[in-house]
Design a protein around this motif. Structure first.
Motif, PDB file in Angstrom:
ATOM      1  N   THR A  19      14.083   3.536  -2.381  1.00 37.72           N
ATOM      2  CA  THR A  19      13.665   2.849  -3.610  1.00 37.72           C
ATOM      3  C   THR A  19      12.299   2.209  -3.443  1.00 37.72           C
ATOM      4  O   THR A  19      11.437   2.287  -4.323  1.00 37.72           O
ATOM      5  N   GLY A  20      12.077   1.594  -2.287  1.00 38.57           N
ATOM      6  CA  GLY A  20      10.771   1.003  -2.019  1.00 38.57           C
ATOM      7  C   GLY A  20       9.673   2.048  -2.003  1.00 38.57           C
ATOM      8  O   GLY A  20       8.546   1.781  -2.440  1.00 38.57           O
ATOM      9  N   CYS A  21      10.011   3.241  -1.504  1.00 40.20           N
ATOM     10  CA  CYS A  21       9.008   4.304  -1.412  1.00 40.20           C
ATOM     11  C   CYS A  21       8.675   4.915  -2.775  1.00 40.20           C
ATOM     12  O   CYS A  21       7.702   5.680  -2.885  1.00 40.20           O
ATOM     13  N   GLU A  22       9.480   4.611  -3.787  1.00 39.26           N
ATOM     14  CA  GLU A  22       9.179   5.105  -5.125  1.00 39.26           C
ATOM     15  C   GLU A  22       8.064   4.307  -5.794  1.00 39.26           C
ATOM     16  O   GLU A  22       7.503   4.727  -6.806  1.00 39.26           O
ATOM     17  N   ARG A  23       7.729   3.153  -5.229  1.00 37.90           N
ATOM     18  CA  ARG A  23       6.615   2.367  -5.773  1.00 37.90           C
ATOM     19  C   ARG A  23       5.306   3.133  -5.578  1.00 37.90           C
ATOM     20  O   ARG A  23       5.128   3.821  -4.581  1.00 37.90           O
ATOM     21  N   PRO A  24       4.370   3.004  -6.517  1.00 36.81           N
ATOM     22  CA  PRO A  24       3.052   3.578  -6.275  1.00 36.81           C
ATOM     23  C   PRO A  24       2.388   2.846  -5.109  1.00 36.81           C
ATOM     24  O   PRO A  24       2.734   1.699  -4.805  1.00 36.81           O
ATOM     25  N   PHE A  25       1.432   3.498  -4.465  1.00 36.45           N
ATOM     26  CA  PHE A  25       0.809   2.874  -3.313  1.00 36.45           C
ATOM     27  C   PHE A  25       0.152   1.546  -3.664  1.00 36.45           C
ATOM     28  O   PHE A  25       0.113   0.625  -2.840  1.00 36.45           O
ATOM     29  N   SER A  26      -0.346   1.421  -4.867  1.00 33.91           N
ATOM     30  CA  SER A  26      -1.003   0.172  -5.265  1.00 33.91           C
ATOM     31  C   SER A  26      -0.057  -1.016  -5.260  1.00 33.91           C
ATOM     32  O   SER A  26      -0.494  -2.169  -5.240  1.00 33.91           O
ATOM     33  N   ASP A  27       1.248  -0.747  -5.276  1.00 33.80           N
ATOM     34  CA  ASP A  27       2.257  -1.809  -5.254  1.00 33.80           C
ATOM     35  C   ASP A  27       3.193  -1.648  -4.050  1.00 33.80           C
ATOM     36  O   ASP A  27       4.302  -2.164  -4.034  1.00 33.80           O
ATOM     37  N   ALA A  28       2.727  -0.924  -3.019  1.00 29.85           N
ATOM     38  CA  ALA A  28       3.585  -0.606  -1.871  1.00 29.85           C
ATOM     39  C   ALA A  28       3.863  -1.834  -1.022  1.00 29.85           C
ATOM     40  O   ALA A  28       3.032  -2.742  -0.905  1.00 29.85           O
ATOM     41  N   ARG A  29       5.044  -1.824  -0.398  1.00 31.50           N
ATOM     42  CA  ARG A  29       5.454  -2.898   0.490  1.00 31.50           C
ATOM     43  C   ARG A  29       5.900  -2.339   1.837  1.00 31.50           C
ATOM     44  O   ARG A  29       6.162  -1.141   1.965  1.00 31.50           O
ATOM     45  N   ALA A  30       5.971  -3.194   2.825  1.00 34.04           N
ATOM     46  CA  ALA A  30       6.472  -2.796   4.138  1.00 34.04           C
ATOM     47  C   ALA A  30       7.932  -2.384   4.037  1.00 34.04           C
ATOM     48  O   ALA A  30       8.617  -2.665   3.046  1.00 34.04           O
ATOM     49  N   MET A  31       8.437  -1.721   5.077  1.00 34.22           N
ATOM     50  CA  MET A  31       9.833  -1.274   5.078  1.00 34.22           C
ATOM     51  C   MET A  31      10.779  -2.448   5.259  1.00 34.22           C
ATOM     52  O   MET A  31      10.416  -3.488   5.838  1.00 34.22           O
ATOM     53  N   PRO A  32      12.021  -2.325   4.798  1.00 29.49           N
ATOM     54  CA  PRO A  32      12.998  -3.408   4.944  1.00 29.49           C
ATOM     55  C   PRO A  32      13.277  -3.730   6.405  1.00 29.49           C
ATOM     56  O   PRO A  32      13.262  -2.824   7.262  1.00 29.49           O
ATOM     57  N   PRO A  33      13.553  -4.987   6.737  1.00 25.37           N
ATOM     58  CA  PRO A  33      13.802  -5.356   8.136  1.00 25.37           C
ATOM     59  C   PRO A  33      14.906  -4.549   8.803  1.00 25.37           C
ATOM     60  O   PRO A  33      14.824  -4.231   9.988  1.00 25.37           O
ATOM     61  N   GLY A  34      15.934  -4.184   8.033  1.00 28.22           N
ATOM     62  CA  GLY A  34      17.076  -3.481   8.614  1.00 28.22           C
ATOM     63  C   GLY A  34      16.748  -2.140   9.220  1.00 28.22           C
ATOM     64  O   GLY A  34      17.462  -1.669  10.109  1.00 28.22           O
ATOM     65  N   PRO A 358       9.817  -7.851   3.412  1.00 29.48           N
ATOM     66  CA  PRO A 358       8.588  -7.056   3.455  1.00 29.48           C
ATOM     67  C   PRO A 358       7.563  -7.508   2.421  1.00 29.48           C
ATOM     68  O   PRO A 358       7.909  -7.786   1.269  1.00 29.48           O
ATOM     69  N   GLY A 359       6.290  -7.583   2.847  1.00 28.13           N
ATOM     70  CA  GLY A 359       5.211  -7.940   1.947  1.00 28.13           C
ATOM     71  C   GLY A 359       4.405  -6.728   1.526  1.00 28.13           C
ATOM     72  O   GLY A 359       4.636  -5.609   1.984  1.00 28.13           O
ATOM     73  N   HIS A 360       3.443  -6.963   0.627  1.00 28.43           N
ATOM     74  CA  HIS A 360       2.580  -5.887   0.146  1.00 28.43           C
ATOM     75  C   HIS A 360       1.729  -5.311   1.284  1.00 28.43           C
ATOM     76  O   HIS A 360       1.299  -6.035   2.176  1.00 28.43           O
ATOM     77  N   LEU A 361       1.475  -4.019   1.212  1.00 30.64           N
ATOM     78  CA  LEU A 361       0.606  -3.353   2.173  1.00 30.64           C
ATOM     79  C   LEU A 361      -0.854  -3.434   1.725  1.00 30.64           C
ATOM     80  O   LEU A 361      -1.154  -3.419   0.532  1.00 30.64           O
ATOM     81  N   SER A 362      -1.740  -3.490   2.694  1.00 29.97           N
ATOM     82  CA  SER A 362      -3.178  -3.411   2.449  1.00 29.97           C
ATOM     83  C   SER A 362      -3.564  -1.974   2.098  1.00 29.97           C
ATOM     84  O   SER A 362      -2.833  -1.019   2.418  1.00 29.97           O
ATOM     85  N   HIS A 363      -4.730  -1.804   1.480  1.00 24.81           N
ATOM     86  CA  HIS A 363      -5.209  -0.444   1.210  1.00 24.81           C
ATOM     87  C   HIS A 363      -5.491   0.305   2.503  1.00 24.81           C
ATOM     88  O   HIS A 363      -5.562   1.540   2.513  1.00 24.81           O
ATOM     89  N   LEU A 364      -5.623  -0.419   3.634  1.00 23.94           N
ATOM     90  CA  LEU A 364      -5.838   0.209   4.933  1.00 23.94           C
ATOM     91  C   LEU A 364      -4.524   0.567   5.629  1.00 23.94           C
ATOM     92  O   LEU A 364      -4.536   1.030   6.763  1.00 23.94           O
ATOM     93  N   GLU A 365      -3.403   0.333   4.955  1.00 19.28           N
ATOM     94  CA  GLU A 365      -2.098   0.681   5.517  1.00 19.28           C
ATOM     95  C   GLU A 365      -1.472   1.859   4.777  1.00 19.28           C
ATOM     96  O   GLU A 365      -0.249   2.031   4.788  1.00 19.28           O
ATOM     97  N   ARG A 366      -2.318   2.685   4.186  1.00 19.57           N
ATOM     98  CA  ARG A 366      -1.825   3.887   3.533  1.00 19.57           C
ATOM     99  C   ARG A 366      -0.988   4.755   4.477  1.00 19.57           C
ATOM    100  O   ARG A 366       0.068   5.277   4.086  1.00 19.57           O
ATOM    101  N   PRO A 367      -1.378   4.921   5.752  1.00 15.81           N
ATOM    102  CA  PRO A 367      -0.533   5.731   6.647  1.00 15.81           C
ATOM    103  C   PRO A 367       0.883   5.177   6.798  1.00 15.81           C
ATOM    104  O   PRO A 367       1.838   5.956   6.948  1.00 15.81           O
ATOM    105  N   ASN A 368       1.047   3.856   6.748  1.00 19.08           N
ATOM    106  CA  ASN A 368       2.376   3.262   6.862  1.00 19.08           C
ATOM    107  C   ASN A 368       3.234   3.622   5.663  1.00 19.08           C
ATOM    108  O   ASN A 368       4.437   3.887   5.786  1.00 19.08           O
ATOM    109  N   TYR A 369       2.632   3.616   4.495  1.00 17.79           N
ATOM    110  CA  TYR A 369       3.309   4.023   3.263  1.00 17.79           C
ATOM    111  C   TYR A 369       3.768   5.470   3.370  1.00 17.79           C
ATOM    112  O   TYR A 369       4.921   5.810   3.049  1.00 17.79           O
ATOM    113  N   ASP A 370       2.880   6.347   3.854  1.00 12.56           N
ATOM    114  CA  ASP A 370       3.239   7.757   4.007  1.00 12.56           C
ATOM    115  C   ASP A 370       4.336   7.950   5.048  1.00 12.56           C
ATOM    116  O   ASP A 370       5.216   8.805   4.893  1.00 12.56           O
TER     117      ASP A 370
END
Length: 382
Positions: A19-34, A358-370
């Motif tokens: 569900t988190g990965c369905e967000r667009p990258f502009s609103d992406a967040r880190a992965m859940p702690p679990g 999880p907080g919002h990702l920076s634009h420099l964390e695009r690889p983490n989103y992918d």
């Protein structure tokens, strides 16, 4: 994961990740702690990712002569990769066919694979060559024993293995990456050091740490941080089998830029570093003059085994100052690794906190989103 309640919990965690990965990258967040703390989530990764994907186990140049070997594990399967008498790379099960002892450890050179338990011994092709006193058993037939073969391919000088007989060839899966980095000539880079370590963190935390350079100015403020400008970093969208980002700058070390005799790279490529994250666990920093890499293997939720190596581009290997350059590089990498170790172990402690989220990702964390989307796609197809 036979417990229905635990299965429900891990499936809910996968759904939360997806569900988190369905967000667009502009609103992406880190992965859940679990995803970092759940043993059941790791079990699912072992089944859905590690038992099926191509995984790097090292450089082909580490196995130079017949009998040279290295060992690794894919999920729960111990493997051995050996250079055989025909100078071919061969991967096999590293488990004896008698009483199932692991056969070899680490790296080395052998004439035969000898079981340390009862001395059953195998040729470099995996065929059983000797079994003490077994000729006294009428039902025993030496010719019926051969170590199971495991798929093994070479790409850009790296050894890849997989347990999946149906996986597309690694060169096909990484065709786009070959196009991106072919000019570097990575196949011909020479490994000059190799070590193994175990850190107290989750494998994904270390992988994500490598994938983004947003942390360089702060976490590495005593080493490479002062030379790292965030505006020099480019993070394009990744591909199904890998992500990457670029840093183009005048290097602080001479070997960070192309050697004067390097005719492969032109223009800005002579001072561009590529940071490659090949899923699931192969991480490479590729510069015009040197490379270094990590290959990760989880050892439970809170420990990760690390294969750490690196070396020089061929022009720097031939340079009269090669040894001095390599000593300088290795000293720097050791310091950087110590900083990364503190960072990723602190994150692992933090993800256990009851208030962690999880907080919002920076634009420099695009690889983490992918990377998160890669994990979600593999685990959701469980």
């Amino acid at each position: 994961m036979e417990n229905p309640g635990r299965q429900t919990a891990v499936h809910a965690l996968v759904d939360e990740l997806a569900t988190g990965c369905e967000r667009p990258f502009s609103d992406a967040r880190a992965m859940p702690p679990g995803v970092y703390t759940s043993a059941d989530f790791l079990s699912l990764e072992e089944h859905a990712i590690f038992a099926k994907e191509w995984q790097c186990v090292g450089r082909a140049s580490a196995l130079r002569t017949p009998g040279d070997y290295l060992t690794a594990s894919i999920a729960a399967q111990p493997i051995v990769v050996v250079r055989d008498e025909k100078m071919e790379l061969r991967a096999m099960s590293n488990v004896c066919l008698h009483r199932m002892s692991v056969l070899l450890e680490g790296r080395g050179n052998i004439r035969r694979i000898i079981c340390p338990y009862h001395a059953w011994n195998y040729g470099l092709d995996g065929a059983l060559k000797g079994a003490p006193l077994m000729d006294q058993q009428a039902g025993f037939c030496k010719e019926s024993y051969k170590l199971p073969t495991i798929r093994c391919e070479e790409w850009q000088g790296w050894i890849y293995v997989t347990l999946d007989q149906n996986a597309a060839p690694v060169r096909q899966q990484l065709a786009q990456l070959s196009e991106l980095v072919d000019a570097y000539g990575m196949t011909n880079y020479v490994e000059t050091f190799y070590e193994e370590h175990v850190w107290d963190t989750n494998w994904k935390i270390l992988a994500e740490n490598f994938m983004e350079s947003y942390h360089l100015p702060m976490l590495h403020r005593a080493t490479v941080g002062p030379h790292s400008r965030l505006e020099e970093m480019e993070c394009p969208p990744g591909y199904p089998a890998f992500n990457y980002h670029w840093i183009t700058k005048e290097a602080s070390l001479p070997i960070g830029n192309a050697h004067p005799e390097n005719s492969r790279l032109t223009g800005h490529w002579r001072k561009t570093t590529a940071l490659l994250a090949i899923y699931p666990t192969h991480l490479v920093t590729l510069t015009p003059g040197y490379f270094w890499y990590l290959v990760l293997q989880p050892q439970g939720v809170g420990k990760v085994h690390i294969r750490f190596g690196g070396g020089l581009a061929p022009e720097f290997i031939s340079d009269p100052e090669a040894n001095a350059h390599m000593v300088t590089l290795k000293t720097l990498l050791d310091e950087v690794n110590a900083e990364d170790k503190r960072g990723v172990e602190a994150v692992f402690r933090g993800v256990h906190a009851p208030l962690a989220k999880p907080g919002h990702l920076s634009h420099l964390e695009r690889p983490n989103y992918d990377f998160a989307r890669y994990l979600a796609s593999k685990l959701a197809a469980r």
